[in-house]
Design a protein around this motif. Structure first.
Motif, mmCIF file in Angstrom:
data_model
loop_
_atom_site.group_PDB
_atom_site.id
_atom_site.type_symbol
_atom_site.label_atom_id
_atom_site.label_comp_id
_atom_site.label_asym_id
_atom_site.label_seq_id
_atom_site.Cartn_x
_atom_site.Cartn_y
_atom_site.Cartn_z
ATOM 1 N N ALA A 1 29.285 13.408 -70.060
ATOM 2 C CA ALA A 1 28.671 12.737 -71.196
ATOM 3 C C ALA A 1 28.402 13.720 -72.332
ATOM 4 O O ALA A 1 28.658 13.430 -73.510
ATOM 5 C CB ALA A 1 27.380 12.056 -70.764
ATOM 6 N N GLY A 2 27.884 14.904 -71.991
ATOM 7 C CA GLY A 2 27.620 15.910 -73.013
ATOM 8 C C GLY A 2 28.874 16.404 -73.687
ATOM 9 O O GLY A 2 28.882 16.721 -74.875
ATOM 10 N N MET B 1 28.809 11.010 -75.259
ATOM 11 C CA MET B 1 28.352 9.703 -74.806
ATOM 12 C C MET B 1 27.104 9.888 -73.943
ATOM 13 O O MET B 1 26.755 11.018 -73.575
ATOM 14 C CB MET B 1 29.448 8.992 -74.000
ATOM 15 N N THR B 2 26.453 8.793 -73.605
ATOM 16 C CA THR B 2 25.324 8.869 -72.683
ATOM 17 C C THR B 2 25.854 8.905 -71.257
ATOM 18 O O THR B 2 26.984 8.473 -70.978
ATOM 19 C CB THR B 2 24.383 7.669 -72.847
ATOM 20 N N GLN B 3 25.013 9.406 -70.358
ATOM 21 C CA GLN B 3 25.418 9.478 -68.947
ATOM 22 C C GLN B 3 25.698 8.089 -68.398
ATOM 23 O O GLN B 3 26.658 7.880 -67.654
ATOM 24 C CB GLN B 3 24.310 10.175 -68.154
ATOM 25 N N SER B 4 24.879 7.121 -68.773
ATOM 26 C CA SER B 4 25.067 5.766 -68.251
ATOM 27 C C SER B 4 26.353 5.136 -68.777
ATOM 28 O O SER B 4 27.021 4.376 -68.065
ATOM 29 C CB SER B 4 23.863 4.895 -68.616
ATOM 30 N N ALA B 5 26.723 5.485 -70.023
ATOM 31 C CA ALA B 5 27.961 4.945 -70.591
ATOM 32 C C ALA B 5 29.174 5.504 -69.861
ATOM 33 O O ALA B 5 30.128 4.767 -69.562
ATOM 34 C CB ALA B 5 28.037 5.267 -72.082
ATOM 35 N N SER C 1 29.245 6.633 -66.766
ATOM 36 C CA SER C 1 29.233 6.025 -65.437
ATOM 37 C C SER C 1 29.772 4.596 -65.468
ATOM 38 O O SER C 1 30.568 4.196 -64.607
ATOM 39 C CB SER C 1 27.807 6.038 -64.879
ATOM 40 N N GLN C 2 29.384 3.836 -66.498
ATOM 41 C CA GLN C 2 29.825 2.452 -66.608
ATOM 42 C C GLN C 2 31.317 2.368 -66.903
ATOM 43 O O GLN C 2 32.016 1.507 -66.358
ATOM 44 C CB GLN C 2 29.022 1.730 -67.698
ATOM 45 N N THR D 1 26.846 13.465 -66.020
ATOM 46 C CA THR D 1 25.973 14.040 -67.046
ATOM 47 C C THR D 1 26.713 15.077 -67.883
ATOM 48 O O THR D 1 26.647 15.072 -69.116
ATOM 49 C CB THR D 1 24.733 14.674 -66.404
#
Length: 282
Positions: A27-28, A32-36, A38-39, A24
């Motif tokens: 990402a900030g 990017m998004t947290q899921s991006a 992680s992926q 998280t």
């Protein structure tokens, strides 16, 4: 065959997550998004065939493989950051590309350029020389100074300097005008024949042909004969006593120098105002 490297974004996501021990927070930081994030980390793990993080309820922890990889990724990203920093510093300056007739660069811009750079020290100027109209289409310039007819220049262009052609020679070249060799710039509809008609004199053929007004002026300065050029090209050499009038008659030219601003940046407008103020505008 060289191995295909994983995408740079995968390494950026890994480095940010490893530093923050949080997808998280990473990402900030990198937008990017947290899921991006992680992926992308998961994709990197799959490519390398190892786990880089232990996923825990309270956050992330680096595995031994992650600790081994992190210093190398840190070094690589620091190297890339340093390599691009110089370009970022350059971009902080105001870049200005000017595409102009070589004659204008040689005889109008060059002699006065120290004055412009003193007024605008932050402007990084790039000069691109051209002779014929089609050469201007090959560059993306902020300012263009073309030689040609009013129709060729376009409705957005303004006359630079004057439209008068004058006869000039070196002060060291002695003799009556009628007996001095003539230098003519080819590729224009103007020349010594229409000049002689306007001056009420008999026409005679030139003894030296060059491709544009710039070298014609240069040849005259070195005593090779009398040139017929736009009078504003000769402002600086006349101030330096390198050239003088060879005859009082002048000819209104069919082709002239026209200035147009292609991108109205602050630097482009400043350059236009400076050069127009230096030689005048029609």
């Amino acid at each position: 065959m060289a191995p295909v490297l994983p995408p740079l974004n995968w390494f950026r996501a890994f480095e940010a997550a490893a530093r923050n021990l949080s997808f998280t927070a990473a990402a900030g930081e990198i937008g990017m998004t947290q899921s991006a994030v992680s992926q992308q980390v998961k994709s990197l793990e799959m490519r390398l065939g190892v786990l880089l993080f232990d996923r825990k309820a309270r956050g992330l922890a680096l595995t031994d493989h992650g600790r081994r990889l992190l210093p190398q990724v840190d070094t690589a990203l620091a190297t890339l950051t340093g390599a691009t920093a110089a370009f970022a510093a350059d971009q902080a300056s105001d870049h200005l590309t000017v595409s102009a007739s070589i004659s204008v660069i040689q005889w109008v811009i060059a002699p006065r350029l120290p004055e412009f750079t003193e007024r605008h020290p932050d402007v990084v100027l790039r000069l691109i020389g051209a002779v014929w109209p089609d050469e201007f289409t090959q560059t993306a310039a902020d300012v263009e100074i073309r030689f040609g007819s009013r129709k060729q220049a376009g409705s957005d262009a303004e006359l630079l300097g004057t439209d008068k052609l004058v006869a000039l020679k070196s002060p060291a070249l002695a003799g009556d005008f009628e007996h001095l060799p003539l230098i003519e710039a080819v590729g224009t509809s103007d020349g010594w024949k229409p000049w002689a008609l306007a001056a009420g004199m008999s026409s005679r053929p030139p003894g030296l042909l060059v491709d544009s007004y710039g070298p014609a002026l240069q040849m005259a300065i070195h005593g090779n004969g009398v040139c017929l050029v736009h009078e504003h090209l000769a402002i600086s050499p006349r101030q330096q006593n390198l050239i003088e009038p060879a005859h009082a008659a002048s000819l209104t030219a069919n082709e002239n120098y026209y200035l147009s601003i292609k991108s109205k940046t602050e630097a482009a407008v400043a350059f236009r105002n400076w050069i127009v103020g230096s030689v005048g505008a029609g």
